[in-house]
Design a protein around this motif. Sequence first.
Motif, PDB file in Angstrom:
ATOM      1  N   ASN A  16       3.861  -2.651   5.591  1.00 11.81           N
ATOM      2  CA  ASN A  16       4.910  -3.498   5.041  1.00 11.81           C
ATOM      3  C   ASN A  16       4.371  -4.226   3.815  1.00 11.81           C
ATOM      4  O   ASN A  16       3.180  -4.496   3.726  1.00 11.81           O
ATOM      5  CB  ASN A  16       5.369  -4.532   6.074  1.00 11.81           C
ATOM      6  CG  ASN A  16       5.981  -3.885   7.289  1.00 11.81           C
ATOM      7  OD1 ASN A  16       6.874  -3.065   7.173  1.00 11.81           O
ATOM      8  ND2 ASN A  16       5.486  -4.235   8.469  1.00 11.81           N
ATOM      9  N   ALA A  17       5.267  -4.568   2.927  1.00  8.37           N
ATOM     10  CA  ALA A  17       4.882  -5.385   1.784  1.00  8.37           C
ATOM     11  C   ALA A  17       4.512  -6.775   2.291  1.00  8.37           C
ATOM     12  O   ALA A  17       5.023  -7.236   3.313  1.00  8.37           O
ATOM     13  CB  ALA A  17       6.024  -5.474   0.781  1.00  8.37           C
ATOM     14  N   VAL A  18       3.617  -7.418   1.570  1.00  6.81           N
ATOM     15  CA  VAL A  18       3.274  -8.802   1.871  1.00  6.81           C
ATOM     16  C   VAL A  18       3.371  -9.628   0.588  1.00  6.81           C
ATOM     17  O   VAL A  18       3.127  -9.129  -0.506  1.00  6.81           O
ATOM     18  CB  VAL A  18       1.876  -8.977   2.506  1.00  6.81           C
ATOM     19  CG1 VAL A  18       1.801  -8.300   3.858  1.00  6.81           C
ATOM     20  CG2 VAL A  18       0.786  -8.498   1.608  1.00  6.81           C
ATOM     21  N   ILE A  19       3.753 -10.862   0.769  1.00  4.07           N
ATOM     22  CA  ILE A  19       3.796 -11.829  -0.322  1.00  4.07           C
ATOM     23  C   ILE A  19       2.564 -12.706  -0.176  1.00  4.07           C
ATOM     24  O   ILE A  19       2.295 -13.246   0.906  1.00  4.07           O
ATOM     25  CB  ILE A  19       5.061 -12.698  -0.240  1.00  4.07           C
ATOM     26  CG1 ILE A  19       6.316 -11.824  -0.325  1.00  4.07           C
ATOM     27  CG2 ILE A  19       5.057 -13.770  -1.326  1.00  4.07           C
ATOM     28  CD1 ILE A  19       7.586 -12.554   0.085  1.00  4.07           C
ATOM     29  N   VAL A  20       1.820 -12.837  -1.256  1.00  6.22           N
ATOM     30  CA  VAL A  20       0.668 -13.729  -1.267  1.00  6.22           C
ATOM     31  C   VAL A  20       1.082 -14.993  -2.017  1.00  6.22           C
ATOM     32  O   VAL A  20       1.479 -14.925  -3.180  1.00  6.22           O
ATOM     33  CB  VAL A  20      -0.549 -13.070  -1.949  1.00  6.22           C
ATOM     34  CG1 VAL A  20      -1.731 -14.025  -1.971  1.00  6.22           C
ATOM     35  CG2 VAL A  20      -0.908 -11.760  -1.250  1.00  6.22           C
ATOM     36  N   HIS A  21       1.038 -16.112  -1.339  1.00  3.16           N
ATOM     37  CA  HIS A  21       1.325 -17.416  -1.947  1.00  3.16           C
ATOM     38  C   HIS A  21      -0.021 -17.977  -2.374  1.00  3.16           C
ATOM     39  O   HIS A  21      -0.879 -18.262  -1.531  1.00  3.16           O
ATOM     40  CB  HIS A  21       2.022 -18.327  -0.934  1.00  3.16           C
ATOM     41  CG  HIS A  21       2.427 -19.638  -1.489  1.00  3.16           C
ATOM     42  ND1 HIS A  21       1.657 -20.764  -1.359  1.00  3.16           N
ATOM     43  CD2 HIS A  21       3.519 -20.008  -2.193  1.00  3.16           C
ATOM     44  CE1 HIS A  21       2.272 -21.785  -1.944  1.00  3.16           C
ATOM     45  NE2 HIS A  21       3.398 -21.337  -2.459  1.00  3.16           N
ATOM     46  N   THR A  22      -0.218 -18.119  -3.677  1.00  7.43           N
ATOM     47  CA  THR A  22      -1.554 -18.425  -4.207  1.00  7.43           C
ATOM     48  C   THR A  22      -1.874 -19.911  -4.301  1.00  7.43           C
ATOM     49  O   THR A  22      -3.020 -20.268  -4.534  1.00  7.43           O
ATOM     50  CB  THR A  22      -1.725 -17.794  -5.600  1.00  7.43           C
ATOM     51  OG1 THR A  22      -0.769 -18.362  -6.489  1.00  7.43           O
ATOM     52  CG2 THR A  22      -1.550 -16.283  -5.539  1.00  7.43           C
ATOM     53  N   ASN A  44       0.857  -1.178   0.000  1.00 11.33           N
ATOM     54  CA  ASN A  44       0.000   0.000   0.000  1.00 11.33           C
ATOM     55  C   ASN A  44       0.898   1.234   0.000  1.00 11.33           C
ATOM     56  O   ASN A  44       1.336   1.686   1.063  1.00 11.33           O
ATOM     57  CB  ASN A  44      -0.926   0.016   1.220  1.00 11.33           C
ATOM     58  CG  ASN A  44      -1.865   1.188   1.200  1.00 11.33           C
ATOM     59  OD1 ASN A  44      -1.797   2.045   0.327  1.00 11.33           O
ATOM     60  ND2 ASN A  44      -2.745   1.241   2.183  1.00 11.33           N
ATOM     61  N   PRO A  45       1.206   1.778  -1.176  1.00  9.42           N
ATOM     62  CA  PRO A  45       2.123   2.920  -1.243  1.00  9.42           C
ATOM     63  C   PRO A  45       1.567   4.196  -0.603  1.00  9.42           C
ATOM     64  O   PRO A  45       2.315   5.134  -0.374  1.00  9.42           O
ATOM     65  CB  PRO A  45       2.352   3.102  -2.746  1.00  9.42           C
ATOM     66  CG  PRO A  45       1.196   2.447  -3.399  1.00  9.42           C
ATOM     67  CD  PRO A  45       0.743   1.359  -2.481  1.00  9.42           C
TER      68      PRO A  45
END
Length: 104
Positions: free
Chosen positions: A16-22, A9-10
Motif C-alpha cells: 500500500n502507499a504510505v504518507i510520510v509526515h516529515t 513500491n510499484p
Amino acid sequence: MDKFLLADNPMNDDSNAVIVHTENPVSIIECLEGHLKQAEDSYYKFYSFINLQGEVENWTLLVQFLNTIETDYAKLPEIAARILDDSWEWYQSYMDWQDNEDDD
C-alpha cells in the motif's frame, strides 16, 4: 522539505502507499483502500470522497509510526487524529491531482 511525501513500491502489487509526515510529529501513515477495521490499540480513521469520475472511494488511513516530542501520552490519540485528518486532506488532493494528470 515538503510536509508530506508519498512512498510506494510499484514492484510489489501487495503493498500500500504510505504518507510520510516529515514535521513533528514525524509519522508514517498507511493508505488502505476500503473501510477496514483495525486493532483497537491502533490509530486509524475512515474517509470517503467522490473522485473526479463521480465514484465514491473509501479509504482507511492507519498510523504505522508516530514520533513526537509530546511527553503527555494521554494526548497521543488527539495528535494522531490531527495527523490523520491533515494526511487525508493532502492525500485526497493528491488523488484529484493524479486523476487530472491521467486525463491529459
